[in-house]
Design a protein around this motif. Structure first.
Motif, PDB file in Angstrom:
ATOM      1  N   ASN A 111       0.841  -1.196   0.000  1.00  0.00           N
ATOM      2  CA  ASN A 111       0.000   0.000   0.000  1.00  0.00           C
ATOM      3  C   ASN A 111       0.877   1.246   0.000  1.00  0.00           C
ATOM      4  OD1 ASN A 111      -1.072   2.140   2.213  1.00  0.00           O
ATOM      5  ND2 ASN A 111      -2.704   1.527   0.832  1.00  0.00           N
ATOM      6  N   ASP A 112       0.490   2.258  -0.771  1.00  0.00           N
ATOM      7  CA  ASP A 112       1.363   3.418  -0.957  1.00  0.00           C
ATOM      8  C   ASP A 112       1.711   4.147   0.340  1.00  0.00           C
ATOM      9  OD1 ASP A 112      -1.219   4.441  -0.699  1.00  0.00           O
ATOM     10  OD2 ASP A 112      -1.197   5.537  -2.596  1.00  0.00           O
ATOM     11  N   ALA A 113       0.744   4.291   1.248  1.00  0.00           N
ATOM     12  CA  ALA A 113       1.023   4.989   2.513  1.00  0.00           C
ATOM     13  C   ALA A 113       1.958   4.162   3.394  1.00  0.00           C
ATOM     14  CB  ALA A 113      -0.272   5.286   3.252  1.00  0.00           C
ATOM     15  N   ASN A 114       1.747   2.845   3.431  1.00  0.00           N
ATOM     16  CA  ASN A 114       2.639   1.972   4.198  1.00  0.00           C
ATOM     17  C   ASN A 114       4.054   2.018   3.639  1.00  0.00           C
ATOM     18  OD1 ASN A 114       0.571   1.084   5.868  1.00  0.00           O
ATOM     19  ND2 ASN A 114       0.130  -0.723   4.650  1.00  0.00           N
ATOM     20  N   VAL A 115       4.136   2.021   2.311  1.00  0.00           N
ATOM     21  CA  VAL A 115       5.437   2.063   1.648  1.00  0.00           C
ATOM     22  C   VAL A 115       6.137   3.390   1.946  1.00  0.00           C
ATOM     23  CG1 VAL A 115       6.510   2.188  -0.644  1.00  0.00           C
ATOM     24  CG2 VAL A 115       4.877   0.370  -0.127  1.00  0.00           C
ATOM     25  N   ALA A 116       5.383   4.490   1.959  1.00  0.00           N
ATOM     26  CA  ALA A 116       5.964   5.792   2.296  1.00  0.00           C
ATOM     27  C   ALA A 116       6.522   5.781   3.723  1.00  0.00           C
ATOM     28  CB  ALA A 116       4.918   6.895   2.147  1.00  0.00           C
ATOM     29  N   GLY A 124      14.439   8.910   5.811  1.00  0.00           N
ATOM     30  CA  GLY A 124      13.760  10.185   6.040  1.00  0.00           C
ATOM     31  C   GLY A 124      13.704  10.612   7.491  1.00  0.00           C
ATOM     32  N   GLY A 125      12.545  11.158   7.885  1.00  0.00           N
ATOM     33  CA  GLY A 125      12.379  11.727   9.222  1.00  0.00           C
ATOM     34  C   GLY A 125      12.497  10.726  10.352  1.00  0.00           C
ATOM     35  N   GLY A 126      12.303   9.438  10.036  1.00  0.00           N
ATOM     36  CA  GLY A 126      12.399   8.395  11.065  1.00  0.00           C
ATOM     37  C   GLY A 126      13.641   7.552  10.934  1.00  0.00           C
ATOM     38  N   GLN A 127      14.657   8.080  10.256  1.00  0.00           N
ATOM     39  CA  GLN A 127      15.866   7.286  10.010  1.00  0.00           C
ATOM     40  C   GLN A 127      16.478   6.791  11.317  1.00  0.00           C
ATOM     41  OE1 GLN A 127      18.443   9.208   7.242  1.00  0.00           O
ATOM     42  NE2 GLN A 127      19.906   7.534   7.117  1.00  0.00           N
ATOM     43  N   GLY A 128      16.788   5.503  11.366  1.00  0.00           N
ATOM     44  CA  GLY A 128      17.373   4.912  12.571  1.00  0.00           C
ATOM     45  C   GLY A 128      16.355   4.215  13.443  1.00  0.00           C
ATOM     46  N   ALA A 129      15.061   4.475  13.218  1.00  0.00           N
ATOM     47  CA  ALA A 129      14.003   3.846  14.017  1.00  0.00           C
ATOM     48  C   ALA A 129      13.699   2.452  13.470  1.00  0.00           C
ATOM     49  CB  ALA A 129      12.738   4.697  13.986  1.00  0.00           C
ATOM     50  N   LYS A 130      13.181   1.606  14.329  1.00  0.00           N
ATOM     51  CA  LYS A 130      12.698   0.285  13.910  1.00  0.00           C
ATOM     52  C   LYS A 130      11.184   0.189  14.052  1.00  0.00           C
ATOM     53  CE  LYS A 130      16.919  -2.314  14.797  1.00  0.00           C
ATOM     54  NZ  LYS A 130      17.519  -3.489  15.469  1.00  0.00           N
ATOM     55  N   ASN A 131      10.610   1.129  14.805  1.00  0.00           N
ATOM     56  CA  ASN A 131       9.164   1.180  15.037  1.00  0.00           C
ATOM     57  C   ASN A 131       8.712   2.609  14.769  1.00  0.00           C
ATOM     58  OD1 ASN A 131       8.693  -1.599  16.526  1.00  0.00           O
ATOM     59  ND2 ASN A 131      10.510  -0.673  17.446  1.00  0.00           N
ATOM     60  N   LEU A 132       7.779   2.764  13.847  1.00  0.00           N
ATOM     61  CA  LEU A 132       7.427   4.109  13.392  1.00  0.00           C
ATOM     62  C   LEU A 132       5.964   4.160  12.974  1.00  0.00           C
ATOM     63  CD1 LEU A 132       9.422   6.255  10.855  1.00  0.00           C
ATOM     64  CD2 LEU A 132       7.164   5.445  10.187  1.00  0.00           C
ATOM     65  N   ILE A 133       5.341   5.309  13.214  1.00  0.00           N
ATOM     66  CA  ILE A 133       4.017   5.573  12.647  1.00  0.00           C
ATOM     67  C   ILE A 133       4.121   6.838  11.805  1.00  0.00           C
ATOM     68  CG2 ILE A 133       1.611   6.187  13.100  1.00  0.00           C
ATOM     69  CD1 ILE A 133       1.702   4.540  15.631  1.00  0.00           C
ATOM     70  N   LEU A 134       3.792   6.685  10.525  1.00  0.00           N
ATOM     71  CA  LEU A 134       3.734   7.836   9.622  1.00  0.00           C
ATOM     72  C   LEU A 134       2.288   8.276   9.499  1.00  0.00           C
ATOM     73  CD1 LEU A 134       4.980   9.710   7.363  1.00  0.00           C
ATOM     74  CD2 LEU A 134       4.312   7.917   5.753  1.00  0.00           C
ATOM     75  N   VAL A 135       2.069   9.578   9.611  1.00  0.00           N
ATOM     76  CA  VAL A 135       0.746  10.160   9.389  1.00  0.00           C
ATOM     77  C   VAL A 135       0.884  11.161   8.252  1.00  0.00           C
ATOM     78  CG1 VAL A 135      -1.198  11.390  10.423  1.00  0.00           C
ATOM     79  CG2 VAL A 135       0.266   9.981  11.871  1.00  0.00           C
ATOM     80  N   THR A 136       0.123  10.931   7.177  1.00  0.00           N
ATOM     81  CA  THR A 136       0.172  11.868   6.053  1.00  0.00           C
ATOM     82  C   THR A 136      -1.103  12.698   6.040  1.00  0.00           C
ATOM     83  OG1 THR A 136      -0.699  10.175   4.551  1.00  0.00           O
ATOM     84  CG2 THR A 136       1.679  10.435   4.646  1.00  0.00           C
ATOM     85  N   LEU A 137      -0.923  13.999   6.147  1.00  0.00           N
ATOM     86  CA  LEU A 137      -2.043  14.942   6.199  1.00  0.00           C
ATOM     87  C   LEU A 137      -2.145  15.635   4.852  1.00  0.00           C
ATOM     88  CD1 LEU A 137      -1.187  16.556   9.681  1.00  0.00           C
ATOM     89  CD2 LEU A 137      -2.636  14.560   9.230  1.00  0.00           C
ATOM     90  N   GLY A 138      -3.013  15.132   3.998  1.00  0.00           N
ATOM     91  CA  GLY A 138      -3.224  15.726   2.682  1.00  0.00           C
ATOM     92  C   GLY A 138      -4.698  15.962   2.480  1.00  0.00           C
ATOM     93  N   THR A 139      -5.200  15.672   1.287  1.00  0.00           N
ATOM     94  CA  THR A 139      -6.630  15.775   1.029  1.00  0.00           C
ATOM     95  C   THR A 139      -7.389  14.884   2.006  1.00  0.00           C
ATOM     96  OG1 THR A 139      -6.121  16.121  -1.291  1.00  0.00           O
ATOM     97  CG2 THR A 139      -8.397  15.605  -0.755  1.00  0.00           C
ATOM     98  N   GLY A 140      -6.804  13.733   2.299  1.00  0.00           N
ATOM     99  CA  GLY A 140      -7.306  12.838   3.345  1.00  0.00           C
ATOM    100  C   GLY A 140      -6.219  12.652   4.383  1.00  0.00           C
ATOM    101  N   VAL A 141      -6.392  11.679   5.260  1.00  0.00           N
ATOM    102  CA  VAL A 141      -5.350  11.327   6.225  1.00  0.00           C
ATOM    103  C   VAL A 141      -4.961   9.877   5.970  1.00  0.00           C
ATOM    104  CG1 VAL A 141      -4.774  10.955   8.665  1.00  0.00           C
ATOM    105  CG2 VAL A 141      -6.097  12.969   7.989  1.00  0.00           C
ATOM    106  N   GLY A 142      -3.714   9.695   5.591  1.00  0.00           N
ATOM    107  CA  GLY A 142      -3.190   8.350   5.378  1.00  0.00           C
ATOM    108  C   GLY A 142      -2.222   7.996   6.481  1.00  0.00           C
ATOM    109  N   GLY A 143      -1.753   6.777   6.436  1.00  0.00           N
ATOM    110  CA  GLY A 143      -0.799   6.386   7.460  1.00  0.00           C
ATOM    111  C   GLY A 143      -0.112   5.091   7.139  1.00  0.00           C
ATOM    112  N   GLY A 144       0.933   4.835   7.873  1.00  0.00           N
ATOM    113  CA  GLY A 144       1.653   3.582   7.770  1.00  0.00           C
ATOM    114  C   GLY A 144       2.251   3.262   9.114  1.00  0.00           C
ATOM    115  N   ILE A 145       2.204   2.004   9.490  1.00  0.00           N
ATOM    116  CA  ILE A 145       2.739   1.575  10.783  1.00  0.00           C
ATOM    117  C   ILE A 145       3.838   0.550  10.534  1.00  0.00           C
ATOM    118  CG2 ILE A 145       2.199   0.464  12.987  1.00  0.00           C
ATOM    119  CD1 ILE A 145      -0.707   1.442  12.605  1.00  0.00           C
ATOM    120  N   ALA A 306       9.427   1.946  -1.630  1.00  0.00           N
ATOM    121  CA  ALA A 306       9.256   0.835  -2.567  1.00  0.00           C
ATOM    122  C   ALA A 306      10.576   0.110  -2.781  1.00  0.00           C
ATOM    123  CB  ALA A 306       8.708   1.360  -3.894  1.00  0.00           C
ATOM    124  N   ALA A 307      11.660   0.871  -2.891  1.00  0.00           N
ATOM    125  CA  ALA A 307      12.976   0.252  -3.040  1.00  0.00           C
ATOM    126  C   ALA A 307      13.322  -0.582  -1.802  1.00  0.00           C
ATOM    127  CB  ALA A 307      14.036   1.326  -3.266  1.00  0.00           C
TER     128      ALA A 307
END
Length: 315
Positions: A111-116, A124-145, A306-307
């Motif tokens: 899934n694109d949000a999970n992949v992001a 990126g912003g969580g470099q070095g982490a092993k556990n992360l939650i991404l929240v994307t605030l755009g037209t909608g709210v996406g996320g990845g855990i 994705a890579a």
């Protein structure tokens, strides 16, 4: 030994493509048009063609390519199948098998949000982490855990759909998903604009926002940065919804870091500070000091993730 891999971020308008070295160095980035006509039948052949053309152009030995990672807008099952991708006009499709057959390369889809989220964790912003939650605030709210460096997809491929967490039992208007009271209705760009319109109708303060023709999340945050009192009330309401939701999410997966991305995150540190106040007030003791950071990869998070998806053989 693999030296190369491809990261593909498949969107409804364009396909972002990148050739990576396996250490995460981008060799080249480019885009092709997403041809959605005829039920999107040309999409995967187009992606395969551009990948094979790049391999030929760069005179790369196929044996040195680890494979192709691809993020798609919709849930992806463990089998590599997607039940549907509405924006692409696809029904059920095994994207990994089809693209693999077309390219002769290993393919891993997510899934694109999970992949992001994976991209922000890797480079990126969580470099070095092993556990992360991404929240994307755009037209909608996406996320990845991400838990222990692995994407949480769940039983139906819906893991990380944090925009549809239920946060307001008093809501009477429906979210795009059909439910009422979803986080997306308050924390997205459209949600913030909605909160602003409601505040302008119900509050009496003078505000620069009363002179703005088309209220947007950006106009709200711009006014907030200038000390506008009404904008402050709107941002506080947004921050309460998002900060309180993050406190709940922390109880579930206990991340090393929250990363906030998407267009709304361009408001910068003032957004983080507003959300952090509510997060710290309601987070479980062990998670109170979990940092909330801004995403740094922007529109490239998807290709990086994705890579990483294809390079993470255990994922």
């Amino acid at each position: 030994m693999a030296k190369w891999c491809f990261g593909i971020d498949l969107g409804g308008t364009t396909v972002k493509c990148a050739l990576f070295q396996t250490d995460g160095t981008v060799e080249e980035k480019w885009e092709i048009v997403t041809r959605t006509e005829n039920n999107g039948e040309a999409i995967l052949p187009d992606i395969a063609a551009t990948i094979l053309a790049k391999i030929e152009e760069k005179k790369i030995d196929k044996a040195e390519v680890a494979g192709v990672g691809i993020g798609v807008p919709g849930p992806v099952e463990e089998t590599g199948e997607i039940p549907c991708a509405v924006n692409l006009h696809w029904g059920r499709k095994n994207i990994e098998k089809e693209l693999g057959d077309l390219t002769g390369l290993a393919v891993k889809a997510g899934n694109d949000a999970n992949v992001a989220a994976l991209g922000e964790m890797w480079k990126g912003g969580g470099q070095g982490a092993k556990n992360l939650i991404l929240v994307t605030l755009g037209t909608g709210v996406g996320g990845g855990i991400i838990v222990n460096e692995k994407i949480v997809t769940g039983a139906h491929g819906a893991g990380g759909e944090i925009g549809h967490a239920f946060v307001n039992p008093a809501e009477t208007k429906a979210c795009n998903c059909g439910n009422k009271g979803c986080l997306e209705q308050y924390a997205s760009a459209t949600g913030i604009a909605r909160l602003a319109k409601e505040a302008l109708e119900s509050e009496t303060e003078d505000s620069v926002l009363r002179t703005v023709k088309n209220i947007s999340a950006k106009s709200v945050f711009d006014a907030y940065k200038e000390g506008d009192v009404l904008a402050g009330k709107i941002v506080d309401k947004f921050a309460a919804y998002l900060g309180n939701a993050l406190a709940v999410f922390a109880c579930v997966s206990d991340p090393d870091v929250f990363v906030i991305g998407g267009g709304v995150s361009k408001a910068g540190q003032v957004l983080i500070d507003a959300v952090e106040k509510y997060y710290k007030a309601h987070a479980f003791t062990a998670s109170k000091e979990t940092p909330i950071k801004l995403a740094t990869l922007g529109n490239d998070a998807g290709i990086y993730g994705a890579a990483k998806l294809i390079l993470s053989k255990d994922n």
